[in-house]
Every structure is written in structure tokens, then in C-alpha cells.
Design a protein around this motif. Sequence first.
Motif, PDB file in Angstrom:
ATOM      1  N   GLY A   1      -0.042   4.555  -0.720  1.00 58.86           N
ATOM      2  CA  GLY A   1      -0.829   5.728  -0.348  1.00 58.86           C
ATOM      3  C   GLY A   1      -0.797   6.848  -1.480  1.00 58.86           C
ATOM      4  O   GLY A   1      -0.226   6.388  -2.604  1.00 58.86           O
TER       5      GLY A   1
ATOM      6  N   HIS B   1       0.303   9.091   8.624  1.00 58.19           N
ATOM      7  CA  HIS B   1       1.680   8.260   8.229  1.00 58.19           C
ATOM      8  C   HIS B   1       1.631   6.565   7.868  1.00 58.19           C
ATOM      9  O   HIS B   1       2.229   6.262   7.108  1.00 58.19           O
ATOM     10  CB  HIS B   1       2.590   8.359   9.775  1.00 58.19           C
ATOM     11  CG  HIS B   1       3.066   9.612   9.748  1.00 58.19           C
ATOM     12  ND1 HIS B   1       3.340   9.986  11.127  1.00 58.19           N
ATOM     13  CD2 HIS B   1       3.344  10.522   9.067  1.00 58.19           C
ATOM     14  CE1 HIS B   1       4.045  11.150  11.090  1.00 58.19           C
ATOM     15  NE2 HIS B   1       3.910  11.849   9.667  1.00 58.19           N
ATOM     16  N   ILE B   2       0.507   6.046   8.157  1.00 58.79           N
ATOM     17  CA  ILE B   2       0.280   4.661   7.763  1.00 58.79           C
ATOM     18  C   ILE B   2      -0.212   4.558   6.267  1.00 58.79           C
ATOM     19  O   ILE B   2       0.292   3.777   5.607  1.00 58.79           O
ATOM     20  CB  ILE B   2      -0.671   4.100   8.895  1.00 58.79           C
ATOM     21  CG1 ILE B   2       0.111   3.596   9.850  1.00 58.79           C
ATOM     22  CG2 ILE B   2      -1.116   2.674   8.110  1.00 58.79           C
ATOM     23  CD1 ILE B   2      -0.763   3.114  11.275  1.00 58.79           C
ATOM     24  N   PHE B   3      -1.364   5.350   6.330  1.00 60.43           N
ATOM     25  CA  PHE B   3      -2.006   5.209   4.769  1.00 60.43           C
ATOM     26  C   PHE B   3      -1.516   6.319   3.810  1.00 60.43           C
ATOM     27  O   PHE B   3      -1.844   6.122   2.716  1.00 60.43           O
ATOM     28  CB  PHE B   3      -3.688   5.330   4.985  1.00 60.43           C
ATOM     29  CG  PHE B   3      -4.326   4.147   5.516  1.00 60.43           C
ATOM     30  CD1 PHE B   3      -4.305   2.847   5.001  1.00 60.43           C
ATOM     31  CD2 PHE B   3      -4.652   4.175   6.897  1.00 60.43           C
ATOM     32  CE1 PHE B   3      -4.692   1.631   5.541  1.00 60.43           C
ATOM     33  CE2 PHE B   3      -5.108   3.052   7.777  1.00 60.43           C
ATOM     34  CZ  PHE B   3      -5.043   1.645   6.883  1.00 60.43           C
TER      35      PHE B   3
ATOM     36  N   TRP C   1       0.918  -0.930   0.006  1.00 63.94           N
ATOM     37  CA  TRP C   1       0.009   0.012   0.029  1.00 63.94           C
ATOM     38  C   TRP C   1       0.875   1.031  -0.018  1.00 63.94           C
ATOM     39  O   TRP C   1       1.631   1.232   0.974  1.00 63.94           O
ATOM     40  CB  TRP C   1      -0.953  -0.217   1.044  1.00 63.94           C
ATOM     41  CG  TRP C   1      -1.866   1.478   1.098  1.00 63.94           C
ATOM     42  CD1 TRP C   1      -1.570   2.485   1.837  1.00 63.94           C
ATOM     43  CD2 TRP C   1      -2.859   1.490   0.330  1.00 63.94           C
ATOM     44  NE1 TRP C   1      -2.364   3.507   1.754  1.00 63.94           N
ATOM     45  CE2 TRP C   1      -3.096   2.939   0.650  1.00 63.94           C
ATOM     46  CE3 TRP C   1      -3.312   0.911  -0.614  1.00 63.94           C
ATOM     47  CZ2 TRP C   1      -4.203   3.453  -0.165  1.00 63.94           C
ATOM     48  CZ3 TRP C   1      -4.686   1.695  -1.273  1.00 63.94           C
ATOM     49  CH2 TRP C   1      -4.838   2.806  -1.125  1.00 63.94           C
TER      50      TRP C   1
ATOM     51  N   GLY D   1       3.537   7.890   0.149  1.00 61.03           N
ATOM     52  CA  GLY D   1       4.308   8.161   1.402  1.00 61.03           C
ATOM     53  C   GLY D   1       3.866   7.281   2.570  1.00 61.03           C
ATOM     54  O   GLY D   1       4.031   7.621   3.879  1.00 61.03           O
ATOM     55  N   GLY D   2       2.978   6.210   2.373  1.00 60.12           N
ATOM     56  CA  GLY D   2       2.408   5.454   3.383  1.00 60.12           C
ATOM     57  C   GLY D   2       3.570   4.506   3.877  1.00 60.12           C
ATOM     58  O   GLY D   2       4.552   4.366   3.459  1.00 60.12           O
ATOM     59  N   GLY D   3       3.169   3.992   5.104  1.00 61.95           N
ATOM     60  CA  GLY D   3       4.035   2.979   5.742  1.00 61.95           C
ATOM     61  C   GLY D   3       5.018   3.400   6.643  1.00 61.95           C
ATOM     62  O   GLY D   3       6.074   2.799   6.833  1.00 61.95           O
ATOM     63  N   GLU D   4       4.794   4.668   7.102  1.00 60.15           N
ATOM     64  CA  GLU D   4       5.806   5.254   8.182  1.00 60.15           C
ATOM     65  C   GLU D   4       5.552   4.863   9.259  1.00 60.15           C
ATOM     66  O   GLU D   4       5.028   5.725  10.290  1.00 60.15           O
ATOM     67  CB  GLU D   4       5.764   6.973   7.814  1.00 60.15           C
ATOM     68  CG  GLU D   4       6.354   7.346   6.544  1.00 60.15           C
ATOM     69  CD  GLU D   4       8.114   7.324   6.411  1.00 60.15           C
ATOM     70  OE1 GLU D   4       8.487   6.709   7.395  1.00 60.15           O
ATOM     71  OE2 GLU D   4       8.585   7.326   5.262  1.00 60.15           O
TER      72      GLU D   4
END
Lengths: 322, 322
Positions: free
Chosen positions: A162, B258-260, A160, A166-169
Motif C-alpha cells: 500500500g 484497511h486492506i489496500f 501488497w 499500511g495495507g493488509g489490516e
Amino acid sequence: MPSANNTIQYAIGVDLGGTNVRVGLISSKGKIIHSLKAPIPKKRNRRTLLHHIADLIQESLDWAEQKKIKVQGIGLGSPGVLSIKKGIVRQSPNLPEWVNVSIADYFKKRFNLPFALENDANAAALSEAWIGAGKKSNSVICVTLGTGVGGGIVLNHKIWHGHNDGGGEIGHIVVRDQGEKCRCGNWGCLEVYASATAIVRYAKNLLKTNQTKSILRTLPKITSEAIFASARKKDKLAIKVTQHAAEMLGAGLTNLVHIFNPEMIVIGGGVSLNQNLFPPLRAAVKKRCFPQLTRDLKIVPAQLGDHAGLIGSARAFFLSKN
Amino acid sequence: MPSANNTIQYAIGVDLGGTNVRVGLISSKGKIIHSLKAPIPKKRNRRTLLHHIADLIQESLDWAEQKKIKVQGIGLGSPGVLSIKKGIVRQSPNLPEWVNVSIADYFKKRFNLPFALENDANAAALSEAWIGAGKKSNSVICVTLGTGVGGGIVLNHKIWHGHNDGGGEIGHIVVRDQGEKCRCGNWGCLEVYASATAIVRYAKNLLKTNQTKSILRTLPKITSEAIFASARKKDKLAIKVTQHAAEMLGAGLTNLVHIFNPEMIVIGGGVSLNQNLFPPLRAAVKKRCFPQLTRDLKIVPAQLGDHAGLIGSARAFFLSKN
């Protein structure tokens, strides 16, 4: 990824780290057929860095040609802020000259091969979900504990990304709303409490403010590895540090579990090699989460180690073809 | 959802709340053609509740038949823990008799029509992402602020359900790792700080521990609506409460961003009608998040109000056909 007729295909994977570049010939079954590793030159600019990577790719392509292996394309995992579909590296904290590099254009032209760009943490997650710890799972969240805390979110076998790639932070989710400042500008981030750096900082603080005996006091340098080794030797202070890391990481993973209800969470990075971390980590997550979400949740160490980025970069290429 | 030849189709949507059932005939364009609402009988058991819902569905089907409208199927949004693919309600805090109900089997048999089950918060999210605030966005996270904090995660126009159909529990992400106990058993959950209930509790605490003048002191009962109305009248204490809610919710939304890295976050529920909440909420998120993730992020109020669940239940049915 096997083609319709199930023949094995091959791609070049490139794992660009802060200090080394790895280049490998990877099969569509996830096997490393051949690989190279070279340090990133300290004296460099954007052009020489691109040339340096290209030379390694060429070496790998030459090797494949000698062996009569047809290469379908190239996948590259890079740190930093990327525009994945456009194939542009916007910026990268560890490679300061790596700003607005149209890396896809450069490599496509140079090698006349299709090219896919992926974030390095995502590449590692892809490989773990493909042929590593998560290979039987549909939804895998990878969390990598190193200098910082990185991550990759694999849903239905794909990353995923985003809206702005920039997702997955995962390192920058807030677990303590009034917590300590993070280097990202936010405060109370998971990274501030659960990275290898944070674990060492916490141990040093305990040693300062605490009179407890500890093996750690006898060491010339305190590293996360030393802390975990000491915990294995039943050092009380080291166990306390491990417990604290497990609880903070557990709060972060709780957020991922309540949001995604994943099948599996894979923990990578040096810290994850500490087997002592896993029992208190699983307990911390279980204590916080809805029971139906942890019933068959697996929290496991990564399996591919240093190879994850290389294999995952090739995987990103194979996926980009579909 | 239009069929291949783009003709409009119709489904029954059922929105099962804690106090009311709504049943409606919904078009594949998201239009409510006809709707009914009835209170859930206080004296009931599992069988009479099912019959009660079924009678309303029958009434709606009869109406459609009279108008010569062909109904393709039924979608039902229910609170609680569900097995979505199996069509079973496992348990529901607000409907204690609603335990292991094979609701899909019952309705399929009774009406001889295809049936889809969805979580009520997910149904609301689906409708907002379909024809509401998020209709132009690919990835929409919905957060509903009411007695609790609910949510729904819409990725590529579909709900992310998770491994056990338990994803999207946004109210139970941890924002304060050592925070107050939540009714779910976890502690420091977003719900403890940002639900309507939490906002009222925070205001009451401030009134007790604080001598500041406030309109709120003159009211017979303090509700979240009263707090927001007072904030609009520039009541300092009410503004402080709104600011606090915005900051806590901002920490929670930061985790989602930050996740998505979503295109849009939609805030629903009564609290979201308070327009005063949005400027400090957007500021709180911006202050915490990576700039590239908030550059074109929209944080907006929900648009469909009470109709969201009804429309979204039908949407869940339309999606289940694909």
C-alpha cells in the motif's frame, strides 16, 4: 530465492515478537539452517533492545562463518507501523520504546550487509505463500487470529504494502457497521468478533446469559483452546461459540474473496489449530460468495506455525534484492 | 501506451452497456479521436448482437483507414462474468443471450486484429487511473454507484483480476453481517445500502415512517438525482438520506482503505455527481480508519463520465500488449 545459476543463498531472518526475538540462518529454499531464540529483556530502552537483537544476529553470523556459509543479508519482521522502504519503525503498540527507529541504517552500518524490513504479519504471510500452505498459489491472503486479527496480502508472490506501507489490516475491516467499539477506534471490526480474545469474550457472555450445561463452567479459566477442546468433546455451548466465530470470520473472508478472488486463504494463529473451525467457516464463506469465486478457493490452516515469521523475514530480504 | 519510440498508437475501444454500444478510436494518450454510439437492438440473439457490434467496429475501422490511421487492435469492455485471458463472456445479467460467447475468437477472426476483453467496471477504473481522476496515482480503487455498486482495483497501474477473473466485486463486500438480503444471494452487501437504488429506497422508507416536511413529498417520482438536488436546497430529509449513504459507503471504503492503503479512491456513477456526498463521506472514512492510512488518501469524483468505459476498453488492449 535462487540466483540465476540456481545456487542456494543464505540470509539472516529476525522475527521480533512482543516477548521473544528469534534469529535464524535461512536458505533461499526456505530451510532453517540454524536458529536462536531469546526473550526480550523486560528492562530495556531503544538502544539496549537494538544491541540485544544485534548480538543475536552476530551469534548467527559467527555460526555461519564457522560453517563457511556466506550470508547475503538480513531481513527483519517487526510489529507496528513501519516505513518499509526507508527501513524505519514508526511505532509499535507492544514495544513502546520502538518509536522512529531507523533500524535499517543501524543494522546496515553494524554488519555491513544489505537489510530489509517487513511487517511481522506480512513476513508470516510471505513464508506461508512461499513454502507453507500457499506454496502452489499465486495469490494468497493470510489471516492470523490471535489477541487481535492480523493479515498479509500476497499477490503474485509479493506483499501488497500500500501507499504508506499500511495495507493488509484485515482485522479492521468492518463487518458490522453499527457494531462494538474496537481498540483501534473503529467499530464493528472483524477483530472484535473473530480474534481469540473475542471468542473467549463471546463464550463468557453466553455462559452468563444462558443456563445451558457446559464443560466450560467447570474450568478455572476459559481460553480459546479450552473452548475448541470442549467443542471437540461435543459441548453444545462450545460448538455454538465456534459456529459464531466461523460466521463472523466468514463475513470477513467474504469481503476478501469478493475483492481479491484469491486462490487461497490461509488461517494462522492459535485459533486455526482448531480443526472444528474450518468446516463451518468454509460453509459460511460459500453461503455468501459468488459461486464462481469459491469454486476452487481453498481455505486452509497455516503450516509453518512459530517458524513463519523467521522464514518470512528472510524471504522479505531475498525478495528485496529483485 | 506509447511504444518504445514514443509514437502515438491507436486502438478501437468498445463499451458494451445494457442499452447502448459505444465504439471509439482511441489514441495511446487516451484521446477519443472518433466515436459512435448505437442502441442495442431489443430484438436480438447472440449472433445478431455480435454482428451489430462488429458493424460498428467496421465503421470505426473504415473511418480510421480513410484518415490513414493504423489501428493496433481492439479492446472490449463487457458486463458480466468473464474469462478474461480466454476472451469468453460466461454470462451477463443484463444481456441474457450473452452466455459462453467466445468473443475474442470471433473478433480476432473477423478483423484479423489482436483483441483484449475486460470487465466493464474494470475498464472504467482503468481509464480513471490512466487519464482521469487517478492519473497521478499508483494505486486507485474505483467504486461506481448506479443501479448496483461496481468497482475496479488498479494496483501499479493494472487491474487486479483475481484467480478466476472475478475480483473487484466491491458492491458485495459485507458491511452489515446480519443485514438485508442482496440480489446476489449474500446479505448486508454494500450495494444494499449505497447504490442509487438503495438511496431511493431509504428515502421512500423515511418518507413513509416519518412526518418531516420534505420537497421529496411533492415530486411525482423520487430519484437519487432528485434527492441530491433537494439536499442542495437544504431539505432536511434529503440531507439525512445523503448522510446515511455517506456513512454506509464510508464503512465500505474503510474496508478498502484497511486492506489496500490506496493513494486514491475514485467514486463514479450518477450518485457521485452529488458534491454534497463527498464531505460526509470523507468524514465517515476518516472517523473509522487508521490515521496513517487517511493522511494523504484522496476520495474524489470520477472525471471521465460516460467516456470512461470506452477509453478504458482501449487501455485494456494497450496493456494486454505488454
